[in-house]
Motif scaffolding. Structure first.
Motif, PDB file in Angstrom:
ATOM      1  N   ALA A   1     -12.572  62.961  48.507  1.00  0.00           N
ATOM      2  CA  ALA A   1     -13.380  64.049  49.063  1.00  0.00           C
ATOM      3  C   ALA A   1     -14.764  63.547  49.440  1.00  0.00           C
ATOM      4  O   ALA A   1     -15.323  63.935  50.469  1.00  0.00           O
TER       5      ALA A   1
ATOM      6  N   LEU B   1     -10.512  71.311  43.030  1.00  0.00           N
ATOM      7  CA  LEU B   1      -9.056  71.291  43.210  1.00  0.00           C
ATOM      8  C   LEU B   1      -8.402  70.329  42.231  1.00  0.00           C
ATOM      9  O   LEU B   1      -7.312  70.590  41.703  1.00  0.00           O
ATOM     10  N   GLY B   2      -9.070  69.195  41.968  1.00  0.00           N
ATOM     11  CA  GLY B   2      -8.533  68.223  41.024  1.00  0.00           C
ATOM     12  C   GLY B   2      -8.444  68.766  39.618  1.00  0.00           C
ATOM     13  O   GLY B   2      -7.513  68.434  38.867  1.00  0.00           O
TER      14      GLY B   2
ATOM     15  N   VAL C   1      -8.272  63.558  36.660  1.00  0.00           N
ATOM     16  CA  VAL C   1      -7.755  63.992  37.961  1.00  0.00           C
ATOM     17  C   VAL C   1      -8.881  64.553  38.823  1.00  0.00           C
ATOM     18  O   VAL C   1      -8.918  64.327  40.039  1.00  0.00           O
ATOM     19  N   ALA C   2      -9.812  65.273  38.197  1.00  0.00           N
ATOM     20  CA  ALA C   2     -10.956  65.795  38.950  1.00  0.00           C
ATOM     21  C   ALA C   2     -11.770  64.651  39.547  1.00  0.00           C
ATOM     22  O   ALA C   2     -12.198  64.707  40.703  1.00  0.00           O
TER      23      ALA C   2
ATOM     24  N   ILE D   1     -10.666  61.540  40.203  1.00  0.00           N
ATOM     25  CA  ILE D   1      -9.874  60.864  41.235  1.00  0.00           C
ATOM     26  C   ILE D   1      -9.900  61.654  42.536  1.00  0.00           C
ATOM     27  O   ILE D   1     -10.021  61.076  43.623  1.00  0.00           O
ATOM     28  N   CYS D   2      -9.813  62.980  42.468  1.00  0.00           N
ATOM     29  CA  CYS D   2      -9.815  63.810  43.677  1.00  0.00           C
ATOM     30  C   CYS D   2     -11.197  63.873  44.319  1.00  0.00           C
ATOM     31  O   CYS D   2     -11.310  64.115  45.529  1.00  0.00           O
ATOM     32  N   THR D   3     -12.236  63.650  43.509  1.00  0.00           N
ATOM     33  CA  THR D   3     -13.590  63.661  44.057  1.00  0.00           C
ATOM     34  C   THR D   3     -13.829  62.456  44.966  1.00  0.00           C
ATOM     35  O   THR D   3     -14.568  62.555  45.958  1.00  0.00           O
TER      36      THR D   3
ATOM     37  N   THR E   1     -15.465  70.612  46.164  1.00  0.00           N
ATOM     38  CA  THR E   1     -14.185  70.818  46.848  1.00  0.00           C
ATOM     39  C   THR E   1     -13.074  70.015  46.178  1.00  0.00           C
ATOM     40  O   THR E   1     -12.203  70.569  45.518  1.00  0.00           O
ATOM     41  N   GLY E   2     -13.131  68.695  46.308  1.00  0.00           N
ATOM     42  CA  GLY E   2     -12.088  67.859  45.724  1.00  0.00           C
ATOM     43  C   GLY E   2     -12.048  67.933  44.215  1.00  0.00           C
ATOM     44  O   GLY E   2     -10.966  67.984  43.615  1.00  0.00           O
ATOM     45  N   GLY E   3     -13.225  67.936  43.573  1.00  0.00           N
ATOM     46  CA  GLY E   3     -13.265  67.991  42.123  1.00  0.00           C
ATOM     47  C   GLY E   3     -12.701  69.287  41.558  1.00  0.00           C
ATOM     48  O   GLY E   3     -11.966  69.284  40.564  1.00  0.00           O
TER      49      GLY E   3
ATOM     50  N   LEU F   1      -5.224  70.673  39.312  1.00  0.00           N
ATOM     51  CA  LEU F   1      -4.089  69.758  39.160  1.00  0.00           C
ATOM     52  C   LEU F   1      -4.095  69.123  37.777  1.00  0.00           C
ATOM     53  O   LEU F   1      -3.025  68.918  37.172  1.00  0.00           O
TER      54      LEU F   1
END
Length: 236
Positions: free
Chosen positions: A44, A71-72, A36-37, A39-41, A67-69, A75
């Motif tokens: 971002a 938050l990922g 998930v980290a 995928i969110c990266t 930032t994205g990682g 999640l």
């Protein structure tokens, strides 16, 4: 409702493995967190690249993960701990390390330092690239220990502005600058753009100008092929 959520969170934390040392925790048991980290990266990174297209990809990648990682990962832990059978195999120390490093180091560095730095670099690069020769009335250069050299010659000004349009951000690493001086670009509205200037040792045909117009932030910009232009001023 809030107290119920807090109670559930503490319940999940108590069921996690807090005894196994961090280095001995099985990373494969936490693949959901890393997936998930990752995928969110990706989105971002697209956002950072769209905001700072001229920056070295590494800085955009770091900002995306910060930032994205981060938050990922949060999640991902929700997914990881949602199944009771996985909680006992989930490392509490890995969770604590991820939260601490992510929210107290990576995220603040990305949001409060890296982002503003890259934003200022883009502003300064755009300022150089969008110079119009009709707006420049003179260019002066101050070399330490020598008289100031100033040119109002239109051909030289036009030549310099053309080279500025090909400018790029410069990340020197361990590369030092020689022939350090100061260049001032005098505009028709009375304003003056002032930069520190030098020739990088591995780019002897180019000039690097450094802007310090934003306090603690500085931007280095490479102007390709401008070293000969600078040397020609001596014949003015």
């Amino acid at each position: 409702m809030f107290l119920v959520i807090i109670r559930h969170v503490f319940g999940f934390l108590q069921e996690m493995d807090w005894n196994t040392p961090l280095r001995q925790s099985k990373r494969l048991d936490h693949w959901r967190v890393f997936l998930v980290a990752f995928i969110c990266t990706l989105p971002a990174f697209a956002v950072w690249w769209s905001l700072y297209p001229n920056t070295a990809w590494f800085f955009n990648l770091f900002g995306a993960f910060a930032t994205g990682g981060v938050l990922g990962m949060c999640l991902g832990y929700i997914w990881q701990l949602n199944n009771p059978s996985r909680r006992a195999h989930s490392s509490g120390r890995l969770l604590a390390c991820s939260v601490f490093c992510g929210w107290t180091i990576l995220l603040p560095v990305g949001v409060f330092y890296l982002g503003p730095t890259l934003h200022i670099e883009e502003i300064e690069l755009t300022k150089i690239r969008t110079l119009k020769d009709t707006d420049v009335v003179a260019i002066s250069v101050d070399v330490p220990g020598e008289p100031q050299v100033k040119t109002m010659d239109r051909e030289r000004i036009i030549s310099f502005v053309k080279k500025c349009r090909q400018s790029n951000l410069f990340y020197p690493g361990h590369e030092s600058l020689k022939n350090r001086s100061q260049i001032c670009i005098h505009l028709s509205d009375g304003s003056v753009l002032t930069y520190e200037m030098g020739i990088p040792k591995r780019h002897v045909t180019d000039l690097v100008v450094t802007s310090r117009n934003h306090g603690q932030y500085s931007s280095r910009i490479l102007i390709p092929g401008a070293a000969k232009w600078f040397e020609s001023l001596g014949t003015n």
